[in-house]
Design an enzyme around this catalytic site. Structure first.
Site, PDB file in Angstrom:
ATOM      1  CG  ASP A 103      -5.912  -4.601  -7.693  1.00 49.17           C
ATOM      2  OD1 ASP A 103      -4.951  -5.375  -7.586  1.00 49.17           O
ATOM      3  OD2 ASP A 103      -5.916  -3.449  -7.228  1.00 49.17           O
ATOM      4  CE  LYS A 105     -13.407  -5.944  -6.119  1.00 49.61           C
ATOM      5  NZ  LYS A 105     -14.005  -7.209  -6.625  1.00 49.61           N
ATOM      6  CG  ASP A 119      -8.260  -3.537 -13.637  1.00 48.37           C
ATOM      7  OD1 ASP A 119      -7.459  -2.623 -13.388  1.00 48.37           O
ATOM      8  OD2 ASP A 119      -9.097  -3.945 -12.806  1.00 48.37           O
ATOM      9  CB  SER A 148      -3.665  -1.277 -13.162  1.00 48.73           C
ATOM     10  OG  SER A 148      -3.953  -1.127 -11.791  1.00 48.73           O
ATOM     11  CB  ALA A 149      -6.583   3.009 -11.179  1.00 47.90           C
ATOM     12  CD  GLU A 181     -11.053  -2.488 -15.773  1.00 44.31           C
ATOM     13  OE1 GLU A 181     -11.426  -2.980 -14.679  1.00 44.31           O
ATOM     14  OE2 GLU A 181     -10.265  -1.536 -15.868  1.00 44.31           O
TER      15      GLU A 181
END
Length: 222
Positions: free
Chosen positions: A11, A45, A9, A116-117, A170
């Site tokens: 962030d 998040k 991930d 990552s999203a 994550e």
């Protein structure tokens, strides 16, 4: 059994842009009469921009007051402000232990994949000067968000890896759940209780504790 890929991930794992997200969402929400704080921001998040917007609107009791076109405009306004804040990022904002772990993976020719999203992931990695350290940056567009496993499965597929021989890293509960749903070994970064409850196989309090030897031992991979 050989480790075939490590999926990260962004962030909370590579760097921290949560404060930038918070400031951008707050600026978007205040003019429409919604107040959010840092505690609420924690609930955003690991999820997509549009899902974050839906949660904010629901938080303010305004989920039925906007058309899809208006929601897209709100999300675009938030992203414009967020992107302007990203200019503050430098390589000094990379979390401790991450460059060394990426070096270890490169030495063994194990692909590092970003899952990552964030649609701004390429810009963020470029600002951090890590863009060349990742084999693939998965485009989240059109995929269901975490905790759905799609982004991790796509990341593994992009490097020809079997999910059973992959490790996902994550910091969010939704992300850990997505890793496990993809059939991968899940590494959590942060609070042990919350992440273990989401299915994390091992939790490190910070990325400074991450290293390839520890990951291979925990995942029982070579």
């Amino acid at each position: 059994m050989k480790l075939q890929a490590v999926l990260f991930d962004l962030d909370g794992v590579i760097t921290d842009t949560a404060e930038f997200h918070y400031l951008a969402w707050k600026q978007m929400a205040e003019p429409i009469g919604i107040e959010i704080d840092h505690a609420f921001n924690e609930r955003l998040k690991g999820i997509s921009r549009m899902e974050s917007l839906e949660r904010i609107l629901a938080h303010g009791g305004k989920e039925q007051q906007y058309t899809m076109e208006q929601k897209q405009r709100l999300a675009a306004d938030k992203n414009k402000h967020y992107v302007s804040l990203l200019t503050q990022l430098t390589p000094e904002h990379v979390y401790p232990g991450i460059p060394e772990l990426l070096d270890q993976l490169a030495e063994l020719q194990i692909p590092a994949v970003l899952t990552s999203a964030s649609k701004n992931a390429p810009q963020i990695l470029s600002a951090l000067r890590l863009d060349e350290r990742f084999h693939t940056i998965v485009d989240p567009d059109g995929m269901p968000g975490k905790p759905a496993p799609d982004i991790f499965l796509k990341g593994a597929g992009a490097v020809g890896a079997d999910p059973a021989y992959c490790i996902g890293v994550e910091d969010a509960q939704a992300g850990v759940e997505a890793i496990k749903a993809a059939g991968m070994f899940a590494v959590g970064i942060g609070e042990k209780g919350l992440l273990c409850a989401s299915g994390a196989d091992i939790v490190f309090e910070s990325t400074a504790k991450l290293n390839l030897t520890a990951l291979l031992k925990a995942a029982k991979l070579d």
